[in-house]
Design a protein around this motif. Sequence first.
Motif, short mmCIF file in Angstrom:
data_model
loop_
_atom_site.label_atom_id
_atom_site.label_comp_id
_atom_site.label_asym_id
_atom_site.label_seq_id
_atom_site.Cartn_x
_atom_site.Cartn_y
_atom_site.Cartn_z
N LYS A 222 -7.33 4.80 2.19
CA LYS A 222 -8.41 5.10 3.14
C LYS A 222 -7.84 5.74 4.40
N ALA A 223 -6.70 5.20 4.86
CA ALA A 223 -6.07 5.74 6.08
C ALA A 223 -5.64 7.18 5.88
N GLN A 224 -5.37 7.55 4.62
CA GLN A 224 -5.00 8.95 4.33
C GLN A 224 -6.23 9.84 4.22
N GLY A 225 -7.41 9.25 4.45
CA GLY A 225 -8.64 10.03 4.43
C GLY A 225 -9.33 10.06 3.08
N ILE A 226 -8.82 9.29 2.11
CA ILE A 226 -9.46 9.27 0.79
C ILE A 226 -10.59 8.23 0.84
N ASP A 227 -11.74 8.62 0.30
CA ASP A 227 -12.93 7.78 0.40
C ASP A 227 -12.91 6.69 -0.69
N ILE A 228 -12.14 5.65 -0.43
CA ILE A 228 -11.98 4.57 -1.41
C ILE A 228 -13.05 3.50 -1.16
N ILE A 229 -13.67 3.03 -2.23
CA ILE A 229 -14.53 1.85 -2.10
C ILE A 229 -13.73 0.68 -2.65
N SER A 230 -13.52 -0.33 -1.82
CA SER A 230 -12.67 -1.43 -2.25
C SER A 230 -13.50 -2.59 -2.78
N LEU A 231 -13.37 -2.82 -4.08
CA LEU A 231 -13.99 -4.01 -4.69
C LEU A 231 -12.84 -4.94 -5.11
N SER A 232 -11.76 -4.89 -4.35
CA SER A 232 -10.56 -5.62 -4.76
C SER A 232 -10.47 -7.00 -4.13
N ALA B 258 -5.23 -3.19 -19.18
CA ALA B 258 -6.12 -3.38 -18.02
C ALA B 258 -5.50 -2.81 -16.73
N ASP B 259 -4.17 -2.86 -16.64
CA ASP B 259 -3.50 -2.26 -15.47
C ASP B 259 -3.83 -0.77 -15.38
N ASP B 260 -3.72 -0.09 -16.54
CA ASP B 260 -4.00 1.35 -16.57
C ASP B 260 -5.47 1.62 -16.25
N PHE B 261 -6.34 0.76 -16.76
CA PHE B 261 -7.77 0.96 -16.52
C PHE B 261 -8.09 0.85 -15.03
N SER B 262 -7.51 -0.16 -14.39
CA SER B 262 -7.72 -0.36 -12.96
C SER B 262 -7.14 0.83 -12.17
N PHE B 263 -5.99 1.33 -12.63
CA PHE B 263 -5.36 2.50 -12.00
C PHE B 263 -6.25 3.73 -12.16
N LEU B 264 -6.82 3.89 -13.36
CA LEU B 264 -7.74 5.01 -13.61
C LEU B 264 -8.90 4.98 -12.61
N LEU B 265 -9.47 3.79 -12.42
CA LEU B 265 -10.62 3.69 -11.49
C LEU B 265 -10.19 4.03 -10.07
N GLU C 74 -7.61 6.01 -9.16
CA GLU C 74 -7.23 7.43 -9.06
C GLU C 74 -8.42 8.37 -9.17
N LYS C 75 -9.29 8.10 -10.15
CA LYS C 75 -10.34 9.07 -10.48
C LYS C 75 -11.70 8.71 -9.89
N ALA C 76 -12.01 7.41 -9.81
CA ALA C 76 -13.31 7.03 -9.25
C ALA C 76 -13.18 6.64 -7.78
N HIS C 77 -11.94 6.49 -7.34
CA HIS C 77 -11.68 6.01 -5.97
C HIS C 77 -12.36 4.67 -5.72
N VAL C 78 -12.26 3.81 -6.72
CA VAL C 78 -12.78 2.44 -6.59
C VAL C 78 -11.61 1.49 -6.86
N ALA C 79 -11.36 0.60 -5.91
CA ALA C 79 -10.25 -0.36 -6.07
C ALA C 79 -10.77 -1.64 -6.71
N THR C 80 -10.10 -2.05 -7.80
CA THR C 80 -10.44 -3.30 -8.49
C THR C 80 -9.12 -4.04 -8.69
N LYS D 206 -21.66 3.89 -9.77
CA LYS D 206 -22.00 5.26 -10.21
C LYS D 206 -20.70 6.02 -10.48
N ARG D 207 -19.75 5.88 -9.56
CA ARG D 207 -18.47 6.59 -9.73
C ARG D 207 -17.75 6.10 -10.99
N ILE D 208 -17.79 4.81 -11.22
CA ILE D 208 -17.10 4.27 -12.42
C ILE D 208 -17.76 4.84 -13.68
N LYS D 209 -19.09 4.82 -13.67
CA LYS D 209 -19.81 5.33 -14.85
C LYS D 209 -19.48 6.82 -15.08
#
Length: 397
Positions: free
Chosen positions: A29-39, A346-353, A355-361, A389-392
């Motif tokens: 987020k500090a780098q300006g990436i619009d991350i939604i944190s569900l972590s 599951a590690d890769d799946f969380s990483f995918l979300l 990187e690509k959905a910008h959602v932290a899990t 929506k981003r995940i979907k």
Amino acid sequence: MSTNLLSDRINSLSTSQTLAMAAKARELKAQGIDIISLSLGEPDFNTPEFIKEAAIAAIHDNYSKYPPVDGYVDLKEAICLKFKRDNKLVYTPSQIVVSTGAKQSLYNIGQVMINPGDEVILPAPFWVSYSEIIKMSGGIPVEVPTSIDTDFKMTPQQLQAAITDKTKMMWFSSPCNPSGSVYSEAELTALVAVLEQHPQIFVVADEIYEHINFSDKHCSIAAIGNMIERTITVNGVAKAFAMTGWRIGYIGAPEFIAKACTKMQGQVTSGANSIAQRATIAAVTADPSVLNEMVQAFRGRRDLVVGLLQDIPGLKTNIPEGAFYVFPDVSHYFGKTIQGIEVKNADDFSFLLLEKAHVATVTGEAFGNPNCIRLSYATSEDLLKEALKRIKDTLTN
Ligand code: PMP
Ligand code: GLU
């Protein structure tokens, strides 16, 4: 870095994946990436005003000296009343120890109860820090895997099968972090029937999500049969009262265990923050109905998130009855390449979300379940809708 200069103990300790993912999300987020944190499991509400007022009054009343190592007597009395009111548990103040968060309460228990080689049964998924705290005490976590098919709950047969002559304890949370599952009185009674045949086993009942419960009623295992004699009931104010940063947790336990935890704190922390302890008196003496609005908001978000997850192909979603997490099984995607990322686990799946959905899990691996990921829904409905929506979109486009 010179990790070889550090102790084997710290080198063998895993980093807390919940905190690590939260830090990673903050960094992006500090780098300006619009991350939604569900972590992170942290209420987005503010601490209620009446609790803040109690803390301010404590500052003005000069609660600035070392508090008693195990907590102020009037706080311990208030906790006893709370245990009686909410949990039908009769403790005396000498059985209560106030700590710097429930996490420290758990660490104390590990240090004072576990000898090297002792086995500790952990129904999996379990909260991320249990296994590391147990290992730090020299204990051996014995994971009992459960799945979405049993609503992530351990059956009496599984408990029986996991017990050996080295079993010292069983640790669990209800409502559960990460699955949100809540053990009913009947389910706990069935587990107690097994434990009754093994009177040497002590139980840690982590009830920190007690009030965030959408099922009928919270049941404390210590209230069943004679379990109070060998249960350590862990609780705190972080979740229910939106006080994560105040760092106050507490236990109710057999007196010899409470005394041992106090001895431990006497050498390690000298007791929990005085101002936060005074504020905690206001929290635990308040009628739990003050939490209704927040709990209803969590229930609404639970329904929203579960509904949206059910709409995403390939995800199998549990219906959590408490806490503020949902723990979908994502194993359908293992072995597939999505948006150029190979998803092996599951590690890769969380990483995918991320990187690509910008959602932290958080990956289910951290909680002892390799098929799932954890989403925290302790955030606004708008952000939840956007995240889902981003995940979907990531998984279906
Ligand atoms: N137990 C569980 C199940 C939790 O989710 C947490 C989250 N922090 C804790 C204990 C620790 O709580 P505290 O913030 O009071 O240390
Ligand atoms: N308990 C919360 C969680 O599981 C907070 C983070 C932590 O204490 O590890 O996300």
